[in-house]
Design a protein around this motif. Structure first.
Motif, PDB file in Angstrom:
ATOM      1  N   HIS A   1      -7.214  -0.030   5.726  1.00 13.48           N
ATOM      2  CA  HIS A   1      -6.180   0.569   6.321  1.00 13.48           C
ATOM      3  C   HIS A   1      -5.851   1.634   5.466  1.00 13.48           C
ATOM      4  O   HIS A   1      -6.046   2.983   5.901  1.00 13.48           O
ATOM      5  CB  HIS A   1      -5.055  -0.064   6.560  1.00 13.48           C
ATOM      6  CG  HIS A   1      -3.522   0.522   7.149  1.00 13.48           C
ATOM      7  ND1 HIS A   1      -3.888   0.616   8.229  1.00 13.48           N
ATOM      8  CD2 HIS A   1      -2.955   0.762   6.284  1.00 13.48           C
ATOM      9  CE1 HIS A   1      -2.673   1.402   7.724  1.00 13.48           C
ATOM     10  NE2 HIS A   1      -1.909   1.755   7.157  1.00 13.48           N
TER      11      HIS A   1
ATOM     12  N   HIS B   1       6.143   1.913   3.873  1.00  9.64           N
ATOM     13  CA  HIS B   1       6.300   1.010   2.548  1.00  9.64           C
ATOM     14  C   HIS B   1       6.927   1.242   1.622  1.00  9.64           C
ATOM     15  O   HIS B   1       7.183   0.345   1.026  1.00  9.64           O
ATOM     16  CB  HIS B   1       5.113   0.480   2.708  1.00  9.64           C
ATOM     17  CG  HIS B   1       4.554  -0.294   4.007  1.00  9.64           C
ATOM     18  ND1 HIS B   1       3.981  -1.297   4.401  1.00  9.64           N
ATOM     19  CD2 HIS B   1       3.852   0.257   5.808  1.00  9.64           C
ATOM     20  CE1 HIS B   1       3.224  -1.403   5.647  1.00  9.64           C
ATOM     21  NE2 HIS B   1       3.579  -0.077   6.146  1.00  9.64           N
TER      22      HIS B   1
ATOM     23  N   HIS C   1       0.858  -0.971  -0.218  1.00 12.28           N
ATOM     24  CA  HIS C   1       0.336  -0.064  -0.287  1.00 12.28           C
ATOM     25  C   HIS C   1       0.815   1.405  -0.006  1.00 12.28           C
ATOM     26  O   HIS C   1       2.235   0.911   0.947  1.00 12.28           O
ATOM     27  CB  HIS C   1      -1.169  -0.121   1.437  1.00 12.28           C
ATOM     28  CG  HIS C   1      -0.447  -0.153   2.714  1.00 12.28           C
ATOM     29  ND1 HIS C   1       0.166  -1.079   3.308  1.00 12.28           N
ATOM     30  CD2 HIS C   1      -0.617   0.978   4.141  1.00 12.28           C
ATOM     31  CE1 HIS C   1       0.596  -0.234   4.780  1.00 12.28           C
ATOM     32  NE2 HIS C   1       0.454   0.383   4.746  1.00 12.28           N
TER      33      HIS C   1
ATOM     34  N   ASP D   1      -0.674  -3.777   6.241  1.00 13.38           N
ATOM     35  CA  ASP D   1      -0.855  -3.537   7.383  1.00 13.38           C
ATOM     36  C   ASP D   1      -1.964  -3.388   7.456  1.00 13.38           C
ATOM     37  O   ASP D   1      -3.094  -3.317   8.804  1.00 13.38           O
ATOM     38  CB  ASP D   1      -0.648  -1.690   7.534  1.00 13.38           C
ATOM     39  CG  ASP D   1       0.854  -1.486   7.948  1.00 13.38           C
ATOM     40  OD1 ASP D   1       1.499  -2.185   8.217  1.00 13.38           O
ATOM     41  OD2 ASP D   1       0.794  -0.045   7.664  1.00 13.38           O
TER      42      ASP D   1
ATOM     43  N   HIS E   1       1.653   4.034   1.904  1.00 16.02           N
ATOM     44  CA  HIS E   1       2.138   4.595   3.106  1.00 16.02           C
ATOM     45  C   HIS E   1       3.677   4.368   3.120  1.00 16.02           C
ATOM     46  O   HIS E   1       4.798   3.555   2.511  1.00 16.02           O
ATOM     47  CB  HIS E   1       1.943   3.969   4.576  1.00 16.02           C
ATOM     48  CG  HIS E   1       1.197   4.360   4.616  1.00 16.02           C
ATOM     49  ND1 HIS E   1      -0.464   3.363   5.714  1.00 16.02           N
ATOM     50  CD2 HIS E   1      -0.580   5.462   4.437  1.00 16.02           C
ATOM     51  CE1 HIS E   1      -1.683   3.937   6.061  1.00 16.02           C
ATOM     52  NE2 HIS E   1      -1.688   5.229   5.203  1.00 16.02           N
TER      53      HIS E   1
HETATM   54 ZN   LIG Z   1      -0.073   1.382   6.596  1.00 16.58          ZN
END
Ligand SMILES: [Zn+2]
Length: 247
Positions: free
Chosen positions: A122, A59, A54, A139, A56
Protein backbone atom coordinates in the motif's frame (compact mmCIF):
# COMPACT_ATOMS: atom_id res chain seq x y z
CA UNK A 1 -6.51 -6.15 26.70
CA UNK A 2 -9.37 -3.91 25.64
CA UNK A 3 -9.70 -2.48 22.11
CA UNK A 4 -12.20 0.27 21.24
CA UNK A 5 -13.05 1.75 17.85
CA UNK A 6 -13.11 5.54 17.53
CA UNK A 7 -14.83 6.31 14.21
CA UNK A 8 -13.28 9.14 12.16
CA UNK A 9 -13.96 10.75 8.77
CA UNK A 10 -16.32 8.66 6.60
CA UNK A 11 -15.09 5.15 7.25
CA UNK A 12 -11.84 5.21 9.28
CA UNK A 13 -11.40 3.49 12.60
CA UNK A 14 -8.86 4.89 15.05
CA UNK A 15 -8.21 2.06 17.51
CA UNK A 16 -7.73 2.69 21.25
CA UNK A 17 -5.90 -0.05 23.18
CA UNK A 18 -6.00 -0.33 26.98
CA UNK A 19 -4.66 -2.90 29.41
CA UNK A 20 -7.97 -2.67 31.26
CA UNK A 21 -10.98 -0.37 31.72
CA UNK A 22 -9.84 3.02 33.00
CA UNK A 23 -6.18 2.55 32.02
CA UNK A 24 -4.29 5.01 29.82
CA UNK A 25 -4.78 4.27 26.10
CA UNK A 26 -2.46 3.66 23.18
CA UNK A 27 -4.01 5.26 20.08
CA UNK A 28 -3.44 3.69 16.65
CA UNK A 29 -3.40 5.93 13.53
CA UNK A 30 -5.01 9.16 14.78
CA UNK A 31 -5.86 10.82 11.45
CA UNK A 32 -8.00 13.30 13.39
CA UNK A 33 -7.33 14.45 16.98
CA UNK A 34 -10.82 15.70 17.78
CA UNK A 35 -12.69 12.37 18.07
CA UNK A 36 -9.73 10.92 20.02
CA UNK A 37 -9.69 13.77 22.55
CA UNK A 38 -13.48 13.45 22.90
CA UNK A 39 -13.16 9.69 23.50
CA UNK A 40 -10.33 10.12 26.05
CA UNK A 41 -12.40 12.74 27.93
CA UNK A 42 -15.52 10.58 27.85
CA UNK A 43 -13.62 7.54 29.14
CA UNK A 44 -11.67 9.76 31.57
CA UNK A 45 -8.39 8.14 30.59
CA UNK A 46 -4.99 9.54 29.65
CA UNK A 47 -3.07 9.13 26.40
CA UNK A 48 -0.20 6.65 26.89
CA UNK A 49 1.33 6.54 23.40
CA UNK A 50 0.62 6.81 19.68
CA UNK A 51 1.21 3.98 17.20
CA UNK A 52 1.39 4.71 13.45
CA UNK A 53 1.14 2.21 10.56
CA UNK A 54 2.03 4.44 7.57
CA UNK A 55 2.43 8.00 6.37
CA UNK A 56 -1.01 8.73 4.85
CA UNK A 57 -2.74 11.84 6.23
CA UNK A 58 -5.86 10.01 7.39
CA UNK A 59 -3.61 8.04 9.77
CA UNK A 60 -1.27 10.84 10.91
CA UNK A 61 -2.89 14.28 10.75
CA UNK A 62 -4.07 14.17 14.37
CA UNK A 63 -0.64 13.47 15.89
CA UNK A 64 0.46 17.09 16.39
CA UNK A 65 -2.79 18.20 18.05
CA UNK A 66 -2.75 15.18 20.38
CA UNK A 67 0.81 15.97 21.47
CA UNK A 68 -0.18 19.61 22.00
CA UNK A 69 -3.02 18.48 24.24
CA UNK A 70 -0.44 16.90 26.59
CA UNK A 71 2.18 19.67 26.82
CA UNK A 72 3.66 18.61 30.15
CA UNK A 73 4.15 14.98 29.28
CA UNK A 74 6.29 13.53 26.48
CA UNK A 75 4.02 11.13 24.56
CA UNK A 76 6.01 8.53 22.61
CA UNK A 77 5.05 8.10 18.95
CA UNK A 78 5.96 4.66 17.57
CA UNK A 79 5.91 4.14 13.81
CA UNK A 80 7.78 3.70 10.54
CA UNK A 81 11.32 4.94 10.20
CA UNK A 82 11.07 8.06 7.98
CA UNK A 83 13.95 6.56 5.96
CA UNK A 84 11.55 3.82 4.76
CA UNK A 85 9.20 6.30 3.07
CA UNK A 86 9.12 6.55 -0.73
CA UNK A 87 11.36 9.35 -2.10
CA UNK A 88 8.45 11.63 -3.06
CA UNK A 89 6.37 11.26 0.10
CA UNK A 90 6.54 13.51 3.13
CA UNK A 91 7.97 11.49 6.01
CA UNK A 92 5.93 11.40 9.20
CA UNK A 93 6.95 14.14 11.60
CA UNK A 94 7.07 13.48 15.37
CA UNK A 95 8.06 9.77 15.31
CA UNK A 96 10.06 9.33 18.53
CA UNK A 97 10.49 5.55 18.33
CA UNK A 98 11.14 4.32 14.76
CA UNK A 99 10.34 0.62 14.30
CA UNK A 100 11.75 -1.97 11.88
CA UNK A 101 10.72 -5.34 10.46
CA UNK A 102 10.86 -8.14 13.01
CA UNK A 103 11.53 -5.80 15.92
CA UNK A 104 10.01 -6.69 19.28
CA UNK A 105 8.90 -3.75 21.41
CA UNK A 106 6.77 -2.78 24.37
CA UNK A 107 4.14 -0.04 24.55
CA UNK A 108 3.68 2.07 27.68
CA UNK A 109 0.78 1.01 29.94
CA UNK A 110 0.28 -2.31 28.08
CA UNK A 111 1.57 -5.55 29.55
CA UNK A 112 2.47 -7.46 26.39
CA UNK A 113 5.27 -7.64 23.87
CA UNK A 114 4.60 -6.52 20.28
CA UNK A 115 6.14 -7.60 17.00
CA UNK A 116 6.64 -5.42 13.91
CA UNK A 117 5.82 -6.70 10.42
CA UNK A 118 7.09 -4.49 7.60
CA UNK A 119 4.36 -4.85 4.95
CA UNK A 120 5.27 -2.78 1.87
CA UNK A 121 2.61 -2.63 -0.84
CA UNK A 122 0.00 0.00 0.00
CA UNK A 123 2.93 2.29 0.92
CA UNK A 124 6.62 1.46 1.20
CA UNK A 125 6.80 2.43 4.88
CA UNK A 126 3.76 0.41 5.99
CA UNK A 127 4.07 -1.53 9.27
CA UNK A 128 1.65 -3.93 10.98
CA UNK A 129 1.73 -4.60 14.73
CA UNK A 130 1.07 -7.98 16.31
CA UNK A 131 0.72 -9.27 19.83
CA UNK A 132 -0.82 -12.74 20.42
CA UNK A 133 -4.53 -12.44 19.64
CA UNK A 134 -4.34 -9.00 18.02
CA UNK A 135 -3.15 -7.64 14.67
CA UNK A 136 -3.30 -3.93 13.80
CA UNK A 137 -2.84 -3.86 10.05
CA UNK A 138 -3.68 -0.29 8.93
CA UNK A 139 -4.36 -0.22 5.19
CA UNK A 140 -2.43 -3.41 4.34
CA UNK A 141 -5.21 -5.90 5.07
CA UNK A 142 -8.92 -5.09 5.07
CA UNK A 143 -11.70 -7.54 5.79
CA UNK A 144 -12.25 -9.32 2.44
CA UNK A 145 -9.79 -6.95 0.76
CA UNK A 146 -6.52 -5.06 0.92
CA UNK A 147 -5.30 -1.50 0.43
CA UNK A 148 -4.65 0.03 -2.96
CA UNK A 149 -1.14 -0.50 -4.26
CA UNK A 150 0.16 3.09 -4.21
CA UNK A 151 3.89 2.59 -3.71
CA UNK A 152 4.93 -1.06 -3.64
CA UNK A 153 4.99 -3.85 -6.22
CA UNK A 154 2.62 -6.82 -6.49
CA UNK A 155 5.52 -9.05 -5.36
CA UNK A 156 6.03 -6.97 -2.22
CA UNK A 157 2.31 -6.70 -1.45
CA UNK A 158 1.60 -10.40 -1.91
CA UNK A 159 4.61 -11.30 0.24
CA UNK A 160 3.44 -8.85 2.92
CA UNK A 161 0.00 -10.48 3.02
CA UNK A 162 1.51 -13.97 3.12
CA UNK A 163 3.63 -13.02 6.15
CA UNK A 164 0.42 -12.03 7.97
CA UNK A 165 -1.37 -15.20 6.77
CA UNK A 166 1.05 -17.29 8.83
CA UNK A 167 -0.16 -15.81 12.14
CA UNK A 168 -2.57 -17.93 14.23
CA UNK A 169 -6.07 -18.26 12.72
CA UNK A 170 -7.65 -16.99 15.95
CA UNK A 171 -5.89 -13.60 15.66
CA UNK A 172 -8.32 -10.67 15.73
CA UNK A 173 -7.71 -8.36 12.79
CA UNK A 174 -8.12 -4.61 13.34
CA UNK A 175 -8.16 -2.83 9.96
CA UNK A 176 -8.24 0.95 9.59
CA UNK A 177 -11.33 1.21 7.37
CA UNK A 178 -14.92 -0.06 7.23
CA UNK A 179 -14.74 -1.25 3.61
CA UNK A 180 -16.05 -4.77 4.23
CA UNK A 181 -19.38 -4.62 2.36
CA UNK A 182 -17.83 -3.28 -0.86
CA UNK A 183 -14.93 -5.73 -0.53
CA UNK A 184 -17.34 -8.65 -0.16
CA UNK A 185 -19.17 -7.62 -3.36
CA UNK A 186 -15.84 -7.92 -5.16
CA UNK A 187 -15.02 -11.21 -3.40
CA UNK A 188 -18.37 -12.61 -4.66
CA UNK A 189 -17.37 -11.69 -8.22
CA UNK A 190 -13.85 -13.08 -7.82
CA UNK A 191 -14.98 -16.35 -6.18
CA UNK A 192 -18.66 -16.93 -7.04
CA UNK A 193 -18.56 -20.51 -5.70
CA UNK A 194 -17.16 -19.52 -2.29
CA UNK A 195 -19.95 -20.17 0.24
CA UNK A 196 -17.96 -18.61 3.11
CA UNK A 197 -18.04 -15.26 1.28
CA UNK A 198 -21.83 -15.48 0.91
CA UNK A 199 -22.31 -16.39 4.59
CA UNK A 200 -20.06 -13.59 5.76
CA UNK A 201 -21.81 -11.12 3.44
CA UNK A 202 -25.11 -11.90 5.18
CA UNK A 203 -23.59 -11.42 8.63
CA UNK A 204 -21.91 -8.10 7.69
CA UNK A 205 -25.13 -6.78 6.12
CA UNK A 206 -26.95 -7.53 9.37
CA UNK A 207 -24.22 -5.82 11.45
CA UNK A 208 -24.18 -2.70 9.28
CA UNK A 209 -27.99 -2.43 9.24
CA UNK A 210 -27.79 -2.18 13.04
CA UNK A 211 -25.09 0.47 12.82
CA UNK A 212 -22.44 -1.95 14.08
CA UNK A 213 -18.87 -2.45 12.85
CA UNK A 214 -17.84 -5.44 10.75
CA UNK A 215 -14.52 -5.40 12.63
CA UNK A 216 -12.45 -6.85 14.12
CA UNK A 217 -12.32 -9.75 11.72
CA UNK A 218 -10.40 -12.95 12.42
CA UNK A 219 -7.44 -14.15 10.42
CA UNK A 220 -8.97 -17.62 9.95
CA UNK A 221 -12.09 -15.99 8.51
CA UNK A 222 -10.00 -13.82 6.19
CA UNK A 223 -8.18 -16.93 4.91
CA UNK A 224 -11.63 -18.20 3.82
CA UNK A 225 -13.11 -15.02 2.33
CA UNK A 226 -10.32 -12.63 1.32
CA UNK A 227 -9.30 -13.13 -2.35
CA UNK A 228 -6.11 -11.08 -1.88
CA UNK A 229 -4.95 -13.13 1.10
CA UNK A 230 -5.85 -16.31 -0.83
CA UNK A 231 -3.84 -15.29 -3.93
CA UNK A 232 -1.07 -17.84 -4.32
CA UNK A 233 1.24 -15.80 -6.54
CA UNK A 234 2.22 -12.20 -7.20
CA UNK A 235 0.70 -12.52 -10.70
CA UNK A 236 -2.65 -13.63 -9.26
CA UNK A 237 -2.50 -10.84 -6.71
CA UNK A 238 -1.73 -8.27 -9.45
CA UNK A 239 -4.65 -9.51 -11.58
CA UNK A 240 -7.08 -9.21 -8.62
CA UNK A 241 -5.73 -5.78 -7.61
CA UNK A 242 -6.14 -4.38 -11.16
CA UNK A 243 -9.65 -5.84 -11.38
CA UNK A 244 -10.69 -4.43 -7.98
CA UNK A 245 -9.29 -0.96 -8.84
CA UNK A 246 -11.83 -0.78 -11.67
CA UNK A 247 -14.65 -2.76 -10.05
ZN1 LIG B 1 -3.29 4.50 3.52
Amino acid sequence: MLVSAIPAFNDNYIWAIQARVGAAAVIVDPGDAEPVLAWLAEQQVALAAILITHHHWDHTDGIAALLEAYPRQPIPVFGPDPAMAAPLTTPIACITDPLHDGQLFRLPELDNQWQVFATPGHTLDHLCFYTPGYLFCGDTLFSAGCGRMFEGTAEQFQQSLQSLAELPASTNVYCAHEYTEANLRFARAAEPENQAVLMHQRWVKHQRQQGLSSLPSQLGKELEINPFLRAQSAAEFARLRRWKDNF
